[in-house]
Design an enzyme around this catalytic site. Structure first.
Site, PDB file in Angstrom:
ATOM      1  N   HIS A  89      -5.530  30.849  -9.479  1.00  0.00           N
ATOM      2  CA  HIS A  89      -5.291  32.245  -9.069  1.00  0.00           C
ATOM      3  C   HIS A  89      -6.442  32.772  -8.214  1.00  0.00           C
ATOM      4  O   HIS A  89      -6.685  33.981  -8.187  1.00  0.00           O
ATOM      5  CB  HIS A  89      -5.110  33.163 -10.290  1.00  0.00           C
ATOM      6  CG  HIS A  89      -4.141  32.637 -11.301  1.00  0.00           C
ATOM      7  ND1 HIS A  89      -2.803  32.911 -11.273  1.00  0.00           N
ATOM      8  CD2 HIS A  89      -4.329  31.814 -12.367  1.00  0.00           C
ATOM      9  CE1 HIS A  89      -2.199  32.301 -12.285  1.00  0.00           C
ATOM     10  NE2 HIS A  89      -3.110  31.610 -12.953  1.00  0.00           N
ATOM     11  N   SER A 135     -16.728  36.093  19.590  1.00  0.00           N
ATOM     12  CA  SER A 135     -15.893  37.255  19.884  1.00  0.00           C
ATOM     13  C   SER A 135     -16.343  37.853  21.216  1.00  0.00           C
ATOM     14  O   SER A 135     -17.528  37.834  21.544  1.00  0.00           O
ATOM     15  CB  SER A 135     -16.065  38.291  18.768  1.00  0.00           C
ATOM     16  OG  SER A 135     -15.737  39.584  19.233  1.00  0.00           O
ATOM     17  N   GLU A 177      -8.020  27.740  11.660  1.00  0.00           N
ATOM     18  CA  GLU A 177      -6.983  28.776  11.780  1.00  0.00           C
ATOM     19  C   GLU A 177      -5.814  28.275  12.626  1.00  0.00           C
ATOM     20  O   GLU A 177      -4.648  28.514  12.319  1.00  0.00           O
ATOM     21  CB  GLU A 177      -7.559  30.050  12.409  1.00  0.00           C
ATOM     22  CG  GLU A 177      -8.441  30.839  11.461  1.00  0.00           C
ATOM     23  CD  GLU A 177      -9.188  31.980  12.146  1.00  0.00           C
ATOM     24  OE1 GLU A 177      -9.642  32.871  11.424  1.00  0.00           O
ATOM     25  OE2 GLU A 177      -9.335  31.978  13.385  1.00  0.00           O
TER      26      GLU A 177
END
Ligand code: ARG
Length: 460
Positions: A157, A278, A291
Site C-alpha cells: 500500500h 526544465s 516516464e
C-alpha cells in the site's frame, strides 16, 4: 504510377483518393525481405514440382535475390505509387526477367502471401526481443549483485511494511522479465506455421508441395485450414499481448525509479546524462526516461486493443480490415525494442543511497511482524501474538518510540514471554537474515537466486 496486379476487369482507373487510402506500401515496404524470401521458396517449389520450368525458376530466384540486394543497399526504393510491397516486388521482377516473372504468383494469392510475410516478420521480432529481454535481465542481475546487503523498506500500500534487501526487490523484476521472455518464445510454436498454399481462401488446384516450402522457410508445420490460415492474426495479437505485459512490467519498474528518485524518497539518483531539465525552473532535473517508458506502455496497450477490435467482427476469410494489422505491429515492435534498450541502459545509470535506504527502515515499526513471530516461537498462538504486538506498536507510537527503543520492562508489561533475546529480532538486519525460506529476502537466499540467474544467463 505502379500498375495494379488486377486491372483486367476494370473499366476505370482507381480514384486517386482511393488509391492512397487503400495502399499499404507506405508501411508494408518494411516486409520486403520477408516477401522476397517467401517468393524465393515458393518459386523453387514451383520449379521442383514442374509447375514452372527449372530454368524459369532459377532465373526468377536470381532476379529476386538481386532485387533484395538492391533494396538492402537502398539502390532500389519502393515507390509509394505501388499498392503494396507484393505488387512492387512482382513488378520489379517482371521488369527484370520478363514474362517468366509473371509465373511467380502461380498457386498463390496476396492473402496467403501477406500472412506468410507477417509470420516471418513476427518470428524475427520474437528472436530479437528474446535477446533484448535477456540483456535487460543481465543488467538487473548485475545491479542486484551489488546490493545483496543493501537493506531498505519493502512496501505494501506504499506504506513501509518490512525490511528487505534491494537485490530482492530488483530480482522480482528479473522474474517478470524471465516470464516475458519465455512467453514470447512459447508463442513461436503458433507463429511458425506456413500459411502458403492456402491461396485466396480455398486452397489451390496446383499440386504445390507445401511441406517443401515450409522446410525451406524453417517452419515447423503447415496450416491445416486454408480459410483460417488467410484470416488468422492470432499470432500478431499474441505478440501485442506479450509486448503489453512486458511493457506493464517495464512501466512498474519505471514508476519505482521515478518515485525513488523523487525528493520525497531520495533512494536513488539518475545520472545527469539520463535526465533532462526544465525550460523555466533552473533547478529541475527530471526523470523523463522512465516516464516515457511508462507513457509508451499506453500506446502498446492501445495497439493491442486496436487490433482486437479490428478482428472482432470479421467474417471469414480475408477482409481488407486485416491490412490494419501491420502498423500496430510495427509500432509495437519499435516501441518495445527501444524501451528495452533504454531500460537496460537506464539501470546502469542509477546510484542508490545505501545509507538512506537503510535509515528508512528505522521508522515505521517495520519489524513488528518479527516480534509477533518471536512470540510464536515462545508458544503464543499467532493470533494472540499479533494482538499483543499490535498493542505494543500502539503504545510505542503513543510515546514516539520505535520497537527497539522500548525497554525490557515496557515490553514485559505486554507479554511475559518476551526476553532479552528479542532485541536482535527488532533490527532490520536481523529481520532480513531470518527470512531464509526459499523465495525470501535473506541475503544468503537472494545470493543463491542471483547465482542461479547468472547461470541461466550464461554470466560468470
Ligand atoms: N496489403 C494487403 C494486406 O496487408 C495485402 C493483401 C491484399 N489482399 C487483397 N485481397 N486485397 O492485407
Amino acid at each position: 504510377m505502379g500498375d495494379k496486379l488486377w486491372g483486367g476487369r476494370f473499366r476505370m482507373k482507381t480514384d486517386l483518393l482511393v488509391n492512397s487510402f487503400n495502399s499499404s506500401i507506405g508501411f508494408d515496404k518494411r516486409l520486403y525481405a520477408q516477401d522476397i524470401a517467401g517468393s524465393i521458396a515458393h518459386c523453387r517449389m514451383l520449379g521442383r514440382c514442374g509447375i514452372i520450368s527449372e530454368n524459369e525458376s532459377v532465373s526468377i530466384i536470381e532476379a529476386l535475390g538481386e532485387i533484395k540486394r538492391r533494396m538492402d543497399r537502398r539502390e532500389l526504393v519502393p515507390d509509394d505509387d505501388y499498392e503494396d510491397i507484393h505488387s512492387f516486388v512482382e513488378k520489379m521482377l517482371v521488369e527484370n526477367v520478363g514474362p517468366a516473372g509473371e509465373k511467380l504468383h502461380t498457386g498463390r494469392s496476396r492473402n496467403d502471401q501477406v500472412a506468410l510475410d507477417v509470420r516471418l516478420y513476427v518470428r524475427d521480432a520474437v528472436a530479437r526481443i528474446a535477446g533484448l529481454i535477456k540483456e535487460a535481465m543481465k543488467a538487473l542481475v548485475i545491479m542486484a549483485e551489488k546490493h545483496i546487503d543493501t537493506i531498505m523498506p519493502g512496501y505494501t500500500h506504499l506504506q513501509r511494511a518490512q525490511p528487505i534487501v534491494l537485490a530482492h526487490h530488483l530480482m522480482a523484476y528479473y522474474e517478470m522479465l524471465k516470464r516475458d521472455r519465455k512467453r514470447f518464445q512459447e508463442s513461436l510454436s503458433r507463429i511458425n506455421v506456413l500459411p502458403l498454399g492456402s491461396a485466396a481462401l480455398a486452397g489451390s488446384t496446383f499440386k504445390l508441395d507445401r511441406d517443401m516450402v515450409a522446410e525451406e522457410l524453417g517452419f515447423a508445420g503447415i496450416s491445416a485450414n486454408s480459410m483460417d490460415a488467410v484470416s488468422d492474426r492470432d499470432f500478431v495479437l499474441e505478440y501485442l499481448f506479450d509486448a503489453s505485459l512486458l511493457m506493464m512490467h517495464l512501466s512498474r519498474l519505471s514508476e519505482e525509479i521515478i518515485l525513488w528518485n523523487s525528493q520525497e524518497f531520495r533512494f536513488v539518483s539518475i545520472s545527469d546524462s539520463f535526465c533532462t531539465g526544465s525550460s523555466i525552473m533552473p533547478q529541475k532535473k527530471n526523470p523523463d526516461v522512465p516516464e516515457l517508458i511508462r507513457g509508451k506502455t499506453g500506446r502498446v496497450y492501445g495497439n493491442l486493443m486496436g487490433l482486437l477490435t479490428v478482428m472482432k467482427g470479421l467474417p471469414l476469410a480475408y477482409n481488407k480490415d486485416l491490412q490494419e494489422d501491420k502498423e500496430v505491429l510495427f509500432d509495437t515492435v519499435d516501441t518495445v525494442e527501444m524501451c528495452l534498450e533504454v531500460m537496460k541502459a537506464l539501470l546502469g545509470e542509477l546510484t542508490f543511497d545505501i545509507e538512506r535506504l537503510k535509515n528508512s527502515c528505522s521508522k515505521g515499526f517495520l519489524t513488528a511482524t518479527d516480534l509477533a513471530e518471536y512470540l510464536v516461537g515462545r508458544g503464543v498462538t499467532f493470533r494472540q501474538a499479533h494482538e499483543i504486538t499490535g498493542r505494543i506498536v500502539l503504545y510505542a507510537s503513543d510515546c514516539g518510540k520505535e520497537l527497539h527503543e522500548l525497554s525490557m520492562e515496557e515490553m514485559k508489561g505486554f507479554s511475559r514471554q518476551i526476553g532479552q533475546d528479542i532485541y536482535p529480532w527488532l533490527t532490520p538486519e536481523g529481520s532480513v537474515s531470518r527470512r531464509t525460506l526459499k523465495g525470501g529476502t535473506a541475503p544468503d537466499t537472494v545470493k543463491e537466486g542471483i547465482a542461479r540467474a547468472k547461470e541461466e544467463l550464461g554470466l560468470d
